[in-house]
Write an enzyme that holds these catalytic residues in place. Structure first.
Site, PDB file in Angstrom:
ATOM      1  N   HIS A 116      -4.092 -12.648  13.757  1.00 13.71           N
ATOM      2  CA  HIS A 116      -3.193 -11.536  14.070  1.00 13.71           C
ATOM      3  C   HIS A 116      -2.487 -11.798  15.393  1.00 13.71           C
ATOM      4  O   HIS A 116      -2.840 -12.696  16.146  1.00 13.71           O
ATOM      5  CB  HIS A 116      -3.983 -10.231  14.194  1.00 13.71           C
ATOM      6  CG  HIS A 116      -4.626  -9.808  12.919  1.00 13.71           C
ATOM      7  ND1 HIS A 116      -5.584  -8.826  12.860  1.00 13.71           N
ATOM      8  CD2 HIS A 116      -4.457 -10.239  11.643  1.00 13.71           C
ATOM      9  CE1 HIS A 116      -5.978  -8.670  11.599  1.00 13.71           C
ATOM     10  NE2 HIS A 116      -5.316  -9.513  10.856  1.00 13.71           N
ATOM     11  N   GLU A 137      -9.619  -4.865   5.060  1.00 11.94           N
ATOM     12  CA  GLU A 137      -9.403  -3.789   4.093  1.00 11.94           C
ATOM     13  C   GLU A 137      -8.220  -4.106   3.191  1.00 11.94           C
ATOM     14  O   GLU A 137      -8.265  -3.880   1.980  1.00 11.94           O
ATOM     15  CB  GLU A 137      -9.181  -2.467   4.831  1.00 11.94           C
ATOM     16  CG  GLU A 137      -9.248  -1.262   3.911  1.00 11.94           C
ATOM     17  CD  GLU A 137      -9.329   0.045   4.680  1.00 11.94           C
ATOM     18  OE1 GLU A 137      -9.486   1.080   4.022  1.00 11.94           O
ATOM     19  OE2 GLU A 137      -9.251   0.016   5.921  1.00 11.94           O
ATOM     20  N   GLU A 180       0.797  -1.229   0.000  1.00 16.52           N
ATOM     21  CA  GLU A 180       0.000   0.000   0.000  1.00 16.52           C
ATOM     22  C   GLU A 180       0.830   1.279   0.000  1.00 16.52           C
ATOM     23  O   GLU A 180       0.483   2.249  -0.663  1.00 16.52           O
ATOM     24  CB  GLU A 180      -0.930   0.064   1.221  1.00 16.52           C
ATOM     25  CG  GLU A 180      -1.951  -1.035   1.288  1.00 16.52           C
ATOM     26  CD  GLU A 180      -1.555  -2.063   2.318  1.00 16.52           C
ATOM     27  OE1 GLU A 180      -2.435  -2.568   2.999  1.00 16.52           O
ATOM     28  OE2 GLU A 180      -0.354  -2.356   2.422  1.00 16.52           O
ATOM     29  N   TYR A 235       1.874  -5.551  13.353  1.00 17.54           N
ATOM     30  CA  TYR A 235       0.725  -4.850  12.767  1.00 17.54           C
ATOM     31  C   TYR A 235      -0.156  -4.256  13.854  1.00 17.54           C
ATOM     32  O   TYR A 235      -0.487  -4.922  14.841  1.00 17.54           O
ATOM     33  CB  TYR A 235      -0.075  -5.806  11.885  1.00 17.54           C
ATOM     34  CG  TYR A 235      -1.130  -5.108  11.059  1.00 17.54           C
ATOM     35  CD1 TYR A 235      -0.790  -4.044  10.228  1.00 17.54           C
ATOM     36  CD2 TYR A 235      -2.457  -5.508  11.111  1.00 17.54           C
ATOM     37  CE1 TYR A 235      -1.753  -3.397   9.460  1.00 17.54           C
ATOM     38  CE2 TYR A 235      -3.427  -4.875  10.353  1.00 17.54           C
ATOM     39  CZ  TYR A 235      -3.062  -3.812   9.532  1.00 17.54           C
ATOM     40  OH  TYR A 235      -4.021  -3.172   8.787  1.00 17.54           O
ATOM     41  N   ASP A 246      -1.897  -5.048   3.823  1.00 20.21           N
ATOM     42  CA  ASP A 246      -2.025  -5.293   5.261  1.00 20.21           C
ATOM     43  C   ASP A 246      -2.904  -6.508   5.548  1.00 20.21           C
ATOM     44  O   ASP A 246      -3.855  -6.798   4.814  1.00 20.21           O
ATOM     45  CB  ASP A 246      -2.631  -4.065   5.950  1.00 20.21           C
ATOM     46  CG  ASP A 246      -1.637  -2.908   6.048  1.00 20.21           C
ATOM     47  OD1 ASP A 246      -0.435  -3.163   5.896  1.00 20.21           O
ATOM     48  OD2 ASP A 246      -2.070  -1.768   6.279  1.00 20.21           O
ATOM     49  N   ASP A 252      -5.588  -7.568   6.987  1.00 24.03           N
ATOM     50  CA  ASP A 252      -6.932  -7.381   7.544  1.00 24.03           C
ATOM     51  C   ASP A 252      -7.931  -7.327   6.392  1.00 24.03           C
ATOM     52  O   ASP A 252      -7.561  -7.477   5.227  1.00 24.03           O
ATOM     53  CB  ASP A 252      -7.005  -6.126   8.429  1.00 24.03           C
ATOM     54  CG  ASP A 252      -6.595  -4.855   7.705  1.00 24.03           C
ATOM     55  OD1 ASP A 252      -6.517  -4.873   6.457  1.00 24.03           O
ATOM     56  OD2 ASP A 252      -6.363  -3.828   8.368  1.00 24.03           O
ATOM     57  N   ARG A 294      -3.320  -2.901  13.800  1.00 22.86           N
ATOM     58  CA  ARG A 294      -4.793  -2.998  13.810  1.00 22.86           C
ATOM     59  C   ARG A 294      -5.160  -4.437  14.144  1.00 22.86           C
ATOM     60  O   ARG A 294      -5.234  -5.286  13.266  1.00 22.86           O
ATOM     61  CB  ARG A 294      -5.381  -2.571  12.460  1.00 22.86           C
ATOM     62  CG  ARG A 294      -5.169  -1.097  12.153  1.00 22.86           C
ATOM     63  CD  ARG A 294      -5.877  -0.661  10.887  1.00 22.86           C
ATOM     64  NE  ARG A 294      -5.579   0.721  10.586  1.00 22.86           N
ATOM     65  CZ  ARG A 294      -4.592   1.126   9.770  1.00 22.86           C
ATOM     66  NH1 ARG A 294      -3.821   0.216   9.184  1.00 22.86           N
ATOM     67  NH2 ARG A 294      -4.380   2.408   9.557  1.00 22.86           N
TER      68      ARG A 294
END
Length: 830
Positions: free
Chosen positions: A362, A86, A9, A316, A82, A84, A318
């Site tokens: 995670h 999103e 990203e 990470y 990432d 997750d 989140r």
């Protein structure tokens, strides 16, 4: 030439990963999302099973072109976004754009890593996977839900209130929490109470304080602190009673009746998850939630550490999982043993339980290597980044250390036959994890007071010397307003939002001017009150805490493959469209409504009306457009005081030297230069005081005088009253339909001083009949009692029971199952 393309990203993440992969790889950043729903139009085909239309985001054409050019020369394409929902959705859209078709079709694989280190990156490329369609569907469902609500409810607010407003599925529930807390505060009635403290001396120093705990034959008050925590204590109601007690106590001998010392253990806290990091950074570093996530993102993506080069310093950020990799546990245990010694190291690694809905793929937020101490990286990090890294590092190390041990001493002292005093204190015996880290608190508690109190060594039967008695006046306090930290905590506890959404929720409600931050705490604006009330009136089930939490659970079920995303949207949309159509017909038109007042226009003599404009409510002449007179509404005492102070001060413009005058704009009062438009200097005035809750005009007319009724907020919550008060004192309250058994008045819902709901008589204070349980207008079939009360069992089931002492009648409530949900499976409306 590179034969493998890797897409991430952000450019900084690309730079760090490129260092670990070497010359055979080309790493390019997509700079976030490349595709989204269209800017114009809703972009959802409701007749085709909610089929979305995605377009390349304006401005991203150049990025897409660069990626496609690189993809032509690549044998394999890796998506390293990432880990997750999103990130998975971004990866899916990249795959659609880059994999090609037919003979030119490329293989697109997914790589996942929780930390940007050489070992983690290389390991992830050894074990690539495919894009997880369940995660994509969960993110797509969230995006479409938010688009449906935003595109179809926001225009209603534009039409009924003012342009530029927005309604969000989750942000509106957060606003509701803030507004409801403010109304609790405004309805709160302070109650006076007194305490009596004795300062005593024993044979050995130091002197210490003991609090009067119990008086024989005196009423003991049980205070409810919520979560089944109740505390019994005497209630001294006023100064006269306190002084009478103090005068009698002063004549007594103080004898130690018991001394108890026990060991108290305080366990370490788990490593950070996203919400806990945001809360702690707010408490200790005064970071806004948004800033915390921005700084954490930079620590995750990579920092230049001299000879070591670019390194990702944390995992990470989140996440809602407290899981820690075994390799990291082994490393931190070795560090603790070497640095602090064996007595600080537990026999086994400590494993913390995550929430039931946590994504355990995670890890918790931790340093990528505990060997990189805050001191060793301090010279490479900016001040804010170092402060946050230190917080994360300390919490992780402390989470694997021994508990702290305290000796807690309680001394009970008998003063004569009637009075019992108590003193408590704690002494740190072994600091354990506190050698590294102590968690911050939103409010001080008894434990803090205990640790600050030092007690002498005393023996049972020892007589103590009274140095002085201190009767002290106190007042009960309303619940505190939310800070960013406590609002995130409330959202997390209620299951609203997820780690990736907390920062945007708190930012949006401030950006839309629905709340203002005063002294670090959220206060709803007048606009916030109005928007909240309109949304709840028309969409009670949509902007409901329980329903929103249930929608989050459904998104989790989609991610786990247990629920089809279109089924979830279909169920939601069926209820939503009914509410939407009703709202279009019945939502109050605040923009166009006007409440005629008794005031007359100073220019033409026509009646003045209350209207709502861009900056809130104001008075306007009803003879508009012939007469355009407007005037501010009557101001609160705080506003009058601020305005008089501002007007009384001789302010001059720092740029041109002209006088400054007081004006009012969208953000309140401010000074403006009288040289406008040549000089446009302005200066902000610090506002203070409480926000007032505006009366909400209703279409219903008063049955006594014919004026409009308004919704008011009083000491016991909301009620409907005549707008012609004090001339007309008509008040309408929603009743339970049950008559008071003592005086025949109506039983209505009320709120106590701590915000707890109860039911009381409308003839209060003449009649003081109250109930904690909601009464139902149904007589008991066994004993003939006038009403039954609703009761909740531990499993959530509801029943009606008789209140009479000698009657045990009980019957289930029709339409509710054991989980407190309607039989059709629909969540109960709150």
């Amino acid at each position: 030439m590179a034969k493998t393309l890797v897409v991430v990203e952000s450019p900084s993440k690309a730079k760090t990963i490129n260092k670990y992969l070497g010359p055979g790889y080309k790493v390019i950043a997509s700079i976030g999302h490349v595709k989204d729903l269209p800017k114009k139009g809703i972009g959802i085909d409701f007749d085709n099973n909610f089929e979305p239309t995605y377009e390349v985001i304006p401005g991203k054409e150049k990025v897409i072109k660069q990626l496609k050019s690189a993809a032509k020369d690549a044998d394999t394409i890796y998506v390293a976004t990432d880990p997750d929902r999103e990130g998975e959705a971004i990866g899916w859209h990249l795959k659609e754009e880059l994999e090609g078709r037919g003979k030119n079709r490329k293989q697109v694989r997914r790589v996942l890593f929780n930390e940007i280190t050489k070992k983690a990156i290389q390991e992830s490329f050894k074990n690539p996977t495919d894009i997880d369609k369940n995660l994509v569907d969960a993110q797509q469902a969230r995006r479409l839900l938010d688009r449906i609500v935003g595109y179809q409810v926001s225009p209603l607010l534009w039409d009924k209130v003012r342009r530029g407003l927005s309604a969000g599925r989750v942000q509106s529930v957060a606003l509701r929490l803030v507004v409801e807390r403010e109304r609790e505060i405004l309805a709160f009635i302070q109650t006076e109470y007194w305490t009596i403290t004795a300062n005593l001396s024993a044979k050995l120093p130091p002197p210490f304080d003991a609090r009067l705990l119990r008086v024989e034959d005196m009423t003991v008050k049980t205070t409810d602190f919520g979560e089944d925590v109740k505390k019994k204590e005497i209630h001294i109601r006023d100064q006269k009673q306190a002084e009478e007690l103090a005068a009698d106590i002063d004549r007594q001998r103080f004898i130690v009746s018991s001394v108890t010392t026990k060991e108290k253990k305080r366990n370490p806290v788990p490593p950070f998850i996203t919400s806990k990091l945001q809360q702690e950074a707010s408490r200790k570093l005064r970071f806004p939630v948004k800033k915390t996530m921005q700084v954490a993102q930079r620590l995750y993506e990579g920092t230049e550490l001299g000879d070591e080069g670019l390194v990702g310093l944390i995992t990470y950020m989140r996440t809602d999982s407290t899981r820690v990799a075994d390799s990291a546990l082994q490393e931190v245990r070795e560090y603790i043993g070497n640095q602090y010694g064996g007595k600080y190291l537990p026999e086994k690694a400590i494993y913390y339980r995550s929430k039931k809905d946590a994504q355990d793929a995670h890890e918790a937020i931790r340093p990528t290597s505990v060997a990189r101490t805050p001191e060793s990286v301090a010279r490479y990090l900016p001040k804010d980044a170092l402060a946050l890294y230190k917080l994360i590092w300390q919490r992780f190390v402390a989470s694997q250390m021994m508990p702290a041990l305290f000796d807690q001493t309680t001394i009970d002292i008998q003063a004569g036959a009637r009075y019992l005093f108590r003193a408590t204190g704690s002494v740190l015996k072994f600091n354990g994890f506190l050698a590294v880290y102590e968690e911050g608190k939103d409010e001080k508690d008894e434990e803090d007071e205990e640790q600050a109190r030092s007690l002498p060594r005393v023996e049972k039967g020892e007589e103590l010397k009274l140095n002085r008695l201190l009767p002290e006046q106190h007042f009960t306090e309303p619940p505190p307003r939310y800070t960013e930290a406590t609002l995130v905590k409330a959202l997390e506890e209620k299951g609203i939002g997820r780690p990736s959404t907390y920062a945007s929720i708190t930012s949006v409600i401030q950006d839309r001017e629905y709340v203002a931050r005063k002294e670090g705490r959220f206060t709803p604006t007048e606009l916030g009150f109005i928007v909240n009330d309109l949304l709840i009136e028309s969409f009670e089930d949509l902007f409901n805490v329980k329903y929103t939490a249930r929608m989050e659970e459904e998104l989790d079920e989609i991610e786990e493959g247990k629920l089809v995303w279109t089924d979830a949207l279909s169920e939601f949309y069926g209820k939503f469209t009914k509410d939407l159509e009703a709202a279009k017909r019945h939502m109050r038109d605040v923009k166009r409504q006007e409440i005629i007042t008794e005031e007359k226009c100073e220019n033409c003599g026509s009646p003045m009306a209350i209207k709502f404009g861009r900056y809130g409510q104001f008075l306007a002449c009803t003879n508009y457009p012939e007469c355009k007179t407007t005037r501010d509404l009557s101001k609160s005492d705080d506003e009058v005081k601020e305005e008089s102070e501002a007007e009384g001060s001789e302010e001059t413009c720092e740029n041109c030297g002209r006088a400054m005058i007081l004006k009012r704009g969208r953000f309140g009062q401010f000074y403006a230069c009288t040289g406008y438009p040549e000089c446009k200097t302005t200066r902000k005035i610090q506002q203070s005081g409480k926000a007032s809750v505006p009366d909400v005009a209703l279409e219903e007319l008063c049955p006594q005088c014919g004026k409009h009724l308004v919704m008011k907020t009083g000491r016991f919550g909301q009620f409907t009253a005549c707008s012609n008060y004090p001339e007309c004192k008509y008040v309408k309250r929603e009743t339970t339909g049950v008559a008071c058994p003592e005086c025949g008045g109506d039983i209505v819902a009320r709120k106590g001083k701590r915000g707890k709901s109860f039911y009381g008589c409308t003839n209060y204070p003449t009649c003081k009949f109250t109930l904690w349980d909601k009464p139902a207008p149904k007589s008991c079939p066994e004993c003939g009692a006038r009403f039954l009360v609703e009761k909740y069992a531990k499993d959530g089931s509801r029943s009606l029971q008789c209140k009479a002492e000698d009657c045990k009648h009980k019957e289930p409530i029709e339409g509710a199952d054991a989980k407190g949900e309607e039989k059709e499976g629909e969540p109960l409306r709150a």
